[in-house]
Design an enzyme around this catalytic site. Sequence first.
Site, PDB file in Angstrom:
ATOM      1  N   GLU A 200       0.876  -1.185   0.000  1.00 25.10           N
ATOM      2  CA  GLU A 200       0.000   0.000   0.000  1.00 25.10           C
ATOM      3  C   GLU A 200       0.909   1.230   0.000  1.00 25.10           C
ATOM      4  OE1 GLU A 200      -2.358   0.496   3.565  1.00 25.10           O
ATOM      5  OE2 GLU A 200      -3.697   1.960   2.631  1.00 25.10           O
ATOM      6  N   ASP A 278     -12.257  -0.185   1.523  1.00 22.02           N
ATOM      7  CA  ASP A 278     -11.280   0.007   2.604  1.00 22.02           C
ATOM      8  C   ASP A 278     -11.915   0.633   3.849  1.00 22.02           C
ATOM      9  OD1 ASP A 278      -8.789  -0.297   3.733  1.00 22.02           O
ATOM     10  OD2 ASP A 278      -7.776   1.225   2.549  1.00 22.02           O
TER      11      ASP A 278
HETATM   12  N1  ADE Z   1      -6.558   0.112   8.875  1.00 20.87           N
HETATM   13  C1  ADE Z   1      -7.698   0.601   8.365  1.00 20.87           C
HETATM   14  N2  ADE Z   1      -7.514   0.955   7.093  1.00 20.87           N
HETATM   15  C2  ADE Z   1      -6.228   0.672   6.777  1.00 20.87           C
HETATM   16  C3  ADE Z   1      -5.441   0.805   5.604  1.00 20.87           C
HETATM   17  N3  ADE Z   1      -5.914   1.299   4.470  1.00 20.87           N
HETATM   18  N4  ADE Z   1      -4.150   0.419   5.666  1.00 20.87           N
HETATM   19  C4  ADE Z   1      -3.643  -0.071   6.791  1.00 20.87           C
HETATM   20  N5  ADE Z   1      -4.346  -0.218   7.907  1.00 20.87           N
HETATM   21  C5  ADE Z   1      -5.633   0.154   7.908  1.00 20.87           C
HETATM   22 ZN    ZN Z   2      -7.260  -1.735   4.446  1.00 19.85          ZN
END
Ligand code: ADE
Ligand code: ZN
Length: 338
Positions: A200, A278
Amino acid sequence: MTALDGFIAGLPKAELHMHLEGSLEPALMLALAKRNGVELPYATVEAAEAAYDFDELQDFLDLYYRGTSVLRTAEDFHDLTWAYLERVRRDNAIHVELFFDPQAHTARGVAFVTVIGGIESALLAARRQCGITSRLILCFLRHLSEAEGFATLEAALPFRDRIAGVGLDSSERGHPPSKFARLFRKAGELGFLRVAHAGEEGPPDYVREAVDLLGIDRLDHGNRALEDPALVERLRKMQMTFTVCPLSNLRLKGVARLEDHPLRRMLEAGLRVTVNSDDPAYFGGYLGENYRAIARALGLDRAALATLARNSFLGSFMTPEERSAALGRLDAYLATAG
Ligand code: ADE
Ligand code: ZN
């Protein structure tokens, strides 16, 4: 509504990457704060929304954890889960796999049973009243220690049959998957499926570690894997499912504009990509809005959108019976959608 928006609205789909705590809308947050006598730094929905301006993942996480402070009772967790299910039902989600972060609650003195009991009662009601099937995925917070992860796994054992898998979330940079290799091995031995956020914000090496050291069955985000062609080829061959979250990537500045989003390149590389929301209350859109926004930005056609929906069932943790029923519904829709 455009014809393509109508097509998306009717498309049967599954959501595979949604943090329950990230579906806490400001209005519910304020109502629960009042119900539980919790002080918040915002007095109105507008003030809360004005604070949702993030430069990176950590900015968001700071507010996300603050938001969880209003969740105290099983009724709170029920109301949170139910609000999400009612909303995503309107996007024609027929199956959902939900993350929850028990450590964000047990650290505040809220018992594991309170969290899971409230969530479960809403999932059961959604199954009975709306036919939505679901799975729960317990996420370990990667900014905490391995020992705290093991304690959480232990606390989850009485609920083993109600939790399909474990995941890894929170601050990615500086907390590589390797930190949790032993915890994930243990979870695997206990029969939990395994997923992890990787790529990410973190480098392709974190994705490789998630595959090799955590034994993941599915990859959350994974965008940065694209920087490594050999890794992409490996993930394609293993048919790894990617749970991509377009509006999240935009709001956390993984991409400057949705038009620059790598989803089309991921599809063209033959990766099994899915679309997800998400943390919809923080990132400006639920499942349907993510499909619509990415379709518009990248000019995706019906065939690409159908592939995304199909992938959501193929990459899910449904039983074979549930999966073939869902794929049947998708095929029936595609056969009739103008
Ligand atoms: N917790 C909630 N959303 C998240 C994300 N996008 N990345 C990492 N941890 C998270
Ligand atoms: Zn996430």
